[in-house]
Scaffold this motif. Structure first.
Motif, short mmCIF file in Angstrom:
data_model
loop_
_atom_site.label_atom_id
_atom_site.label_comp_id
_atom_site.label_asym_id
_atom_site.label_seq_id
_atom_site.Cartn_x
_atom_site.Cartn_y
_atom_site.Cartn_z
N PRO A 1 0.81 -1.22 0.00
CA PRO A 1 0.00 0.00 0.00
C PRO A 1 0.84 1.27 0.00
O PRO A 1 0.29 2.37 -0.18
CB PRO A 1 -0.82 -0.12 1.30
CG PRO A 1 -0.05 -1.06 2.16
CD PRO A 1 0.63 -2.01 1.23
N ARG A 2 2.14 1.13 0.16
CA ARG A 2 3.01 2.32 0.20
C ARG A 2 3.57 2.70 -1.16
O ARG A 2 4.28 3.70 -1.29
CB ARG A 2 4.18 2.07 1.18
CG ARG A 2 3.73 1.90 2.63
CD ARG A 2 4.91 1.72 3.57
NE ARG A 2 5.64 0.48 3.27
CZ ARG A 2 5.28 -0.70 3.73
NH1 ARG A 2 4.21 -0.83 4.50
NH2 ARG A 2 5.98 -1.78 3.43
N GLU B 1 -8.41 4.76 -7.44
CA GLU B 1 -7.67 5.38 -6.34
C GLU B 1 -8.45 5.27 -5.02
O GLU B 1 -7.88 4.98 -3.97
CB GLU B 1 -7.39 6.85 -6.65
CG GLU B 1 -6.59 7.54 -5.55
CD GLU B 1 -6.20 8.96 -5.90
OE1 GLU B 1 -5.44 9.58 -5.14
OE2 GLU B 1 -6.66 9.47 -6.96
N ALA B 2 -9.75 5.51 -5.08
CA ALA B 2 -10.57 5.42 -3.87
C ALA B 2 -10.55 4.01 -3.29
O ALA B 2 -10.45 3.83 -2.06
CB ALA B 2 -12.00 5.84 -4.19
N HIS C 1 -10.17 7.55 -10.95
CA HIS C 1 -10.78 8.11 -9.74
C HIS C 1 -11.35 6.99 -8.86
O HIS C 1 -11.11 6.96 -7.64
CB HIS C 1 -11.88 9.10 -10.12
CG HIS C 1 -12.61 9.65 -8.94
ND1 HIS C 1 -12.04 10.58 -8.09
CD2 HIS C 1 -13.86 9.39 -8.45
CE1 HIS C 1 -12.92 10.88 -7.13
NE2 HIS C 1 -14.02 10.17 -7.34
N LEU D 1 -8.15 1.66 -3.75
CA LEU D 1 -6.81 1.32 -3.27
C LEU D 1 -6.50 1.96 -1.93
O LEU D 1 -5.88 1.35 -1.06
CB LEU D 1 -5.76 1.73 -4.31
CG LEU D 1 -5.82 1.00 -5.65
CD1 LEU D 1 -4.75 1.53 -6.59
CD2 LEU D 1 -5.66 -0.50 -5.46
N ARG D 2 -6.93 3.19 -1.74
CA ARG D 2 -6.65 3.88 -0.48
C ARG D 2 -7.43 3.28 0.68
O ARG D 2 -7.02 3.41 1.84
CB ARG D 2 -6.96 5.37 -0.62
CG ARG D 2 -6.00 6.12 -1.54
CD ARG D 2 -6.18 7.62 -1.44
NE ARG D 2 -5.31 8.35 -2.35
CZ ARG D 2 -4.02 8.62 -2.11
NH1 ARG D 2 -3.47 8.21 -0.97
NH2 ARG D 2 -3.30 9.29 -2.99
N ALA D 3 -8.54 2.62 0.39
CA ALA D 3 -9.38 2.08 1.46
C ALA D 3 -9.01 0.65 1.86
O ALA D 3 -9.46 0.15 2.89
CB ALA D 3 -10.84 2.11 1.02
N GLU E 1 3.89 4.23 -4.85
CA GLU E 1 3.42 5.46 -5.45
C GLU E 1 2.22 5.16 -6.35
O GLU E 1 2.29 4.34 -7.27
CB GLU E 1 4.55 6.09 -6.28
CG GLU E 1 4.12 7.28 -7.12
CD GLU E 1 3.53 8.40 -6.29
OE1 GLU E 1 2.47 8.92 -6.70
OE2 GLU E 1 4.10 8.73 -5.23
N LEU E 2 1.09 5.84 -6.07
CA LEU E 2 -0.15 5.53 -6.76
C LEU E 2 -0.17 6.02 -8.21
O LEU E 2 -0.81 5.41 -9.06
CB LEU E 2 -1.34 6.12 -6.01
CG LEU E 2 -1.95 5.28 -4.89
CD1 LEU E 2 -3.14 6.01 -4.29
CD2 LEU E 2 -2.37 3.92 -5.41
N ARG E 3 0.49 7.12 -8.47
CA ARG E 3 0.34 7.75 -9.79
C ARG E 3 0.72 6.79 -10.91
O ARG E 3 0.01 6.66 -11.91
CB ARG E 3 1.18 9.03 -9.86
CG ARG E 3 1.10 9.79 -11.19
CD ARG E 3 -0.31 9.95 -11.72
NE ARG E 3 -1.24 10.49 -10.74
CZ ARG E 3 -2.54 10.47 -10.88
NH1 ARG E 3 -3.09 9.89 -11.95
NH2 ARG E 3 -3.33 11.00 -9.97
#
Length: 323
Positions: free
Chosen positions: A138-139, A179-180, A176, A182-184, A141-143
């Motif tokens: 989870p660490r 990303e939501a 969009h 993956l962050r959760a 880089e998301l971009r």
């Protein structure tokens, strides 16, 4: 004397199919389950029922309970029918007393259960796999992940069972939404496979391998799934075996060192018409009753192989078009 078989996961329809088959074949099935009134115990072939811990949430206690049941019922064999029970039964220390289990060795099971490894090996063997991006932690880089993802995507954990829960597949249409999601997600869901979403009917190649030999095979296509976005089959039809797909599926399993029953799951891409490998399930499967009804009695064959009893010289022939 009648062989007594402990059938795990009695709340599952797979266990019900196994109890029916084993009882008809002259074995004495005993249903083990974490629930008080398991589905498989409703069969007239169930000779007894025993309560055990949930293998998903209490694997150590489950292992202890199964050992106790083996002694109590003087069982000849334990038949797991889910990933969680198979994992729990294979996790005990080597010197703690071996259980008579109709299942693969732990290392082979862990290899087959690792979707990332299976797909990588399958691609090397010439099987088509979905385009995908792997997010290892989870660490990360998301971009870069968001930019490289082949939208629309399916988001899957590399393993189906981890940290006391079964992972669910989720879907995203764009960066969009991805990303939501993956962050959760909690850390134990990683690594993740972010795959292109393949649209088309699900197809399964089912086999039993034993000591380097193909004992039985079966094939079906899914007509309905739950949930409709992609999940377990609730209506399926037996189909003629594709010789090339069967050969590639067996080659993949042999490459992974597999021995036992397995489902190799594909989707037939509606755009290209080609089968795309989704995953391998190293266990008996939810639509098991269909194979039995069509003429391939996998539970009996699995038990015979585990007990060293005679097996058919050639894979059984089955009826096509059974639903």
């Amino acid at each position: 004397m009648t062989r007594r078989i402990l059938v795990c996961d009695g709340e599952q329809r797979t266990a019900l199919a196994a109890v029916r088959s084993l009882g008809r074949a002259g074995y004495a099935p005993v249903v083990l389950s974490a629930v008080a009134r398991p589905l498989a115990a409703a069969s007239r072939y169930a000779t007894a029922t025993a309560r055990v811990a949930d293998p998903l949430h209490e694997p150590a206690q489950f292992l202890t309970d199964v050992r106790d049941a083996v002694v109590r019922f003087r069982a000849d064999l334990v038949l797991p029918t889910t990933e969680q029970s198979t994992l729990a039964l294979s996790s005990g220390p080597e010197d703690a007393g071996s259980l008579p289990i109709a299942g693969p060795n732990r290392q082979a099971f862990l290899r087959v259960s690792n979707k990332q490894l299976v797909l990588a090996e399958a691609a090397q063997l010439g099987l088509e796999i979905p385009r995908q991006v792997v997010m290892h932690t989870p660490r990360e880089e998301l971009r870069g992940i968001l930019d490289a993802a082949p939208y629309p995507v399916a988001i899957k954990s590399a393993v189906s069972v981890a940290a006391g829960e079964r992972a669910q597949t989720t879907y995203a249409r764009n960066a969009h939404e991805l990303e939501a999601i993956l962050r959760a997600l909690p850390a134990h869901r990683f690594p993740l496979l972010i795959q292109e979403r393949i649209v088309g009917p699900g197809e399964g190649v089912f086999v039993l391998l034993h000591q380097g030999r193909l004992v039985a095979s079966f094939a079906h296509r899914r007509i309905r799934e739950f949930p409709p976005s992609g999940g377990r089959s609730v209506c399926a039809e037996s189909t003629a075996q594709d010789p090339d797909l069967l050969a590639k599926s067996v080659a993949l399993l042999e490459h992974l060192g597999w021995d036992g029953p397995a489902m190799v799951e594909y989707k037939r891409d509606s755009r290209s018409g080609r089968p795309i490998l989704m995953e391998v399930n190293g266990r008996l499967w939810g639509s098991l009753q269909l194979a039995v009804d069509a003429g391939v009695d996998f539970p009996v064959l699995v038990v015979r192989a585990a007990l060293g009893e005679p097996l058919p010289e050639a894979p059984p022939v089955y009826r096509v078009g059974v639903r």
